[in-house]
Design a protein around this motif. Structure first.
Motif, PDB file in Angstrom:
ATOM      1  N   UNK A 147       1.158  -1.391  -0.081  1.00  0.00           N
ATOM      2  CA  UNK A 147      -0.250  -0.292  -0.195  1.00  0.00           C
ATOM      3  C   UNK A 147       0.396   1.098   0.453  1.00  0.00           C
ATOM      4  N   UNK A 148       1.013   1.586  -1.331  1.00  0.00           N
ATOM      5  CA  UNK A 148       2.336   2.686  -0.784  1.00  0.00           C
ATOM      6  C   UNK A 148       1.623   4.353  -1.491  1.00  0.00           C
ATOM      7  N   UNK A 149       1.972   5.124  -0.853  1.00  0.00           N
ATOM      8  CA  UNK A 149       1.503   6.211  -0.034  1.00  0.00           C
ATOM      9  C   UNK A 149       2.511   7.042  -0.214  1.00  0.00           C
ATOM     10  N   UNK A 150       1.884   8.031  -1.331  1.00  0.00           N
ATOM     11  CA  UNK A 150       3.211   8.975  -2.179  1.00  0.00           C
ATOM     12  C   UNK A 150       2.768   9.998  -2.021  1.00  0.00           C
ATOM     13  N   UNK A 151       3.335  10.699  -0.831  1.00  0.00           N
ATOM     14  CA  UNK A 151       3.439  12.098  -0.637  1.00  0.00           C
ATOM     15  C   UNK A 151       4.810  13.205  -0.530  1.00  0.00           C
ATOM     16  N   UNK A 152       4.122  13.093  -2.394  1.00  0.00           N
ATOM     17  CA  UNK A 152       5.280  13.779  -2.880  1.00  0.00           C
ATOM     18  C   UNK A 152       4.391  15.000  -3.657  1.00  0.00           C
ATOM     19  N   UNK A 153       4.780  15.661  -4.418  1.00  0.00           N
ATOM     20  CA  UNK A 153       4.303  17.220  -4.677  1.00  0.00           C
ATOM     21  C   UNK A 153       4.378  16.772  -6.430  1.00  0.00           C
TER      22      UNK A 153
ATOM     23  N   UNK B 185       4.804  -4.218  -8.225  1.00  0.00           N
ATOM     24  CA  UNK B 185       3.116  -4.429  -8.442  1.00  0.00           C
ATOM     25  C   UNK B 185       2.890  -3.909  -6.969  1.00  0.00           C
ATOM     26  N   UNK B 186       2.736  -3.394  -6.302  1.00  0.00           N
ATOM     27  CA  UNK B 186       1.201  -2.438  -5.119  1.00  0.00           C
ATOM     28  C   UNK B 186       0.088  -3.245  -5.232  1.00  0.00           C
ATOM     29  N   UNK B 187      -0.619  -3.159  -4.360  1.00  0.00           N
ATOM     30  CA  UNK B 187      -1.725  -2.941  -4.606  1.00  0.00           C
ATOM     31  C   UNK B 187      -2.390  -2.210  -4.526  1.00  0.00           C
ATOM     32  N   UNK B 188      -1.869  -0.810  -3.630  1.00  0.00           N
ATOM     33  CA  UNK B 188      -2.597   0.782  -4.400  1.00  0.00           C
ATOM     34  C   UNK B 188      -1.640   1.562  -4.687  1.00  0.00           C
ATOM     35  N   UNK B 189      -1.497   3.022  -5.320  1.00  0.00           N
ATOM     36  CA  UNK B 189      -0.957   3.795  -5.125  1.00  0.00           C
ATOM     37  C   UNK B 189      -1.524   4.619  -4.749  1.00  0.00           C
ATOM     38  N   UNK B 190      -1.303   5.554  -3.808  1.00  0.00           N
ATOM     39  CA  UNK B 190      -2.348   6.541  -3.247  1.00  0.00           C
ATOM     40  C   UNK B 190      -1.127   8.198  -2.975  1.00  0.00           C
ATOM     41  N   UNK B 191      -2.366   8.828  -3.799  1.00  0.00           N
ATOM     42  CA  UNK B 191      -1.762  10.150  -3.894  1.00  0.00           C
ATOM     43  C   UNK B 191      -2.438  11.541  -3.060  1.00  0.00           C
ATOM     44  N   UNK B 192      -1.900  12.341  -3.118  1.00  0.00           N
ATOM     45  CA  UNK B 192      -2.557  13.437  -2.539  1.00  0.00           C
ATOM     46  C   UNK B 192      -3.772  13.984  -2.956  1.00  0.00           C
ATOM     47  N   UNK B 193      -4.180  14.355  -2.922  1.00  0.00           N
ATOM     48  CA  UNK B 193      -5.158  15.922  -3.720  1.00  0.00           C
ATOM     49  C   UNK B 193      -4.636  16.641  -3.946  1.00  0.00           C
TER      50      UNK B 193
END
Ligand code: DX5
Ligand code: ZN
Length: 209
Positions: A60-66, A79-87
């Motif tokens: 579960x990859x949480x991208x806290x990047x601009x 091959x992660x299950x999720x790639x999460x980005x921020x609104x």
């Protein structure tokens, strides 16, 4: 309640043992920080790839990047299950398309100050909504209870529209705060410092569940 240990506060000099110690969890939460979107730097796609090779859990990859668009292809190799980005990041719609093109679940996250409304245009595409319950950047901070109002709002929106995303919270999770999360309707809780400060990780995961 599903549990996603965040390895941010793990002992990185013994990372493979640390990863094995939490194998009874549901996902492995990977916090990526670029020193710009948040005032901290963690690690990148190369280490994530190595982690993917030794972890039995879906990532579960949480991208806290601009600029997440720059990084999706590289993280997709794990091959992660999720790639999460921020609104709050740049080029959100485009990045969502890029994640989908890799057949990876799209996650979308909001900081404590960001309203649920900012998620609405994208919810059709989203498999995971990550509600931050601390200001992103560091492990070991105190849980922000007000964020649970957003979880309750999301439960209603999901039901009214027949969406199928899971609702995840991240930050300040322990055996007390997780009860409030469960009552609000959270599906997945990320746990960093609480879990990695326990000697017996399996017991820690079970007590959170
Ligand atoms: C915060 C990270 C979290 C963090 C959680 O920016 O996104 O995943 O590691 O740590 P704890 O559980 O210690 O609050
Ligand atoms: Zn996180």
């Amino acid at each position: 309640m599903k549990i996603a240990p965040s390895i941010l506060t793990a002992d990185f000099a013994n990372l493979s043992q640390e990863i094995k110690s939490v194998e009874s969890a549901d996902y492995l939460h990977i916090d990526i920080m670029d020193g710009h979107f948040v005032p901290n730097i963690s690690f990148g796609p190369a280490i994530t790839y190595q982690i993917s090779k030794i972890s039995a859990l879906p990532l579960d990859v949480h991208l806290m990047v601009t600029n997440p668009i720059k990084w999706v292809d590289q993280f997709a190799k794990s091959k992660p299950k999720f790639i999460t980005i921020h609104t709050e990041a740049n080029r959100v719609a485009e990045t969502i398309k890029s994640i989908e093109s890799h057949h990876i679940g799209v996650g979308l996250s909001i900081k404590p100050v960001t309203p649920v409304d900012d998620l609405l245009p994208f919810l059709d595409h989203v498999k995971l909504v990550l509600v931050m319950t601390v200001e992103p950047g560091f492990g070991g901070q105190s849980f922000i209870y007000e964020a649970l109002n957003k979880v309750k709002e999301l439960v209603k929106i999901r039901k009214a529209n027949n969406y199928d995303f899971e609702i995840e919270v991240d930050g300040g999770i322990n055996t007390e705060t997780i009860k409030n999360c469960r009552d609000a309707g959270v599906d997945i809780a990320v746990a960093g410092s609480y879990l990695f400060n326990q000697k017996d990780r399996e017991k820690g995961i079970a007590s959170l569940r």
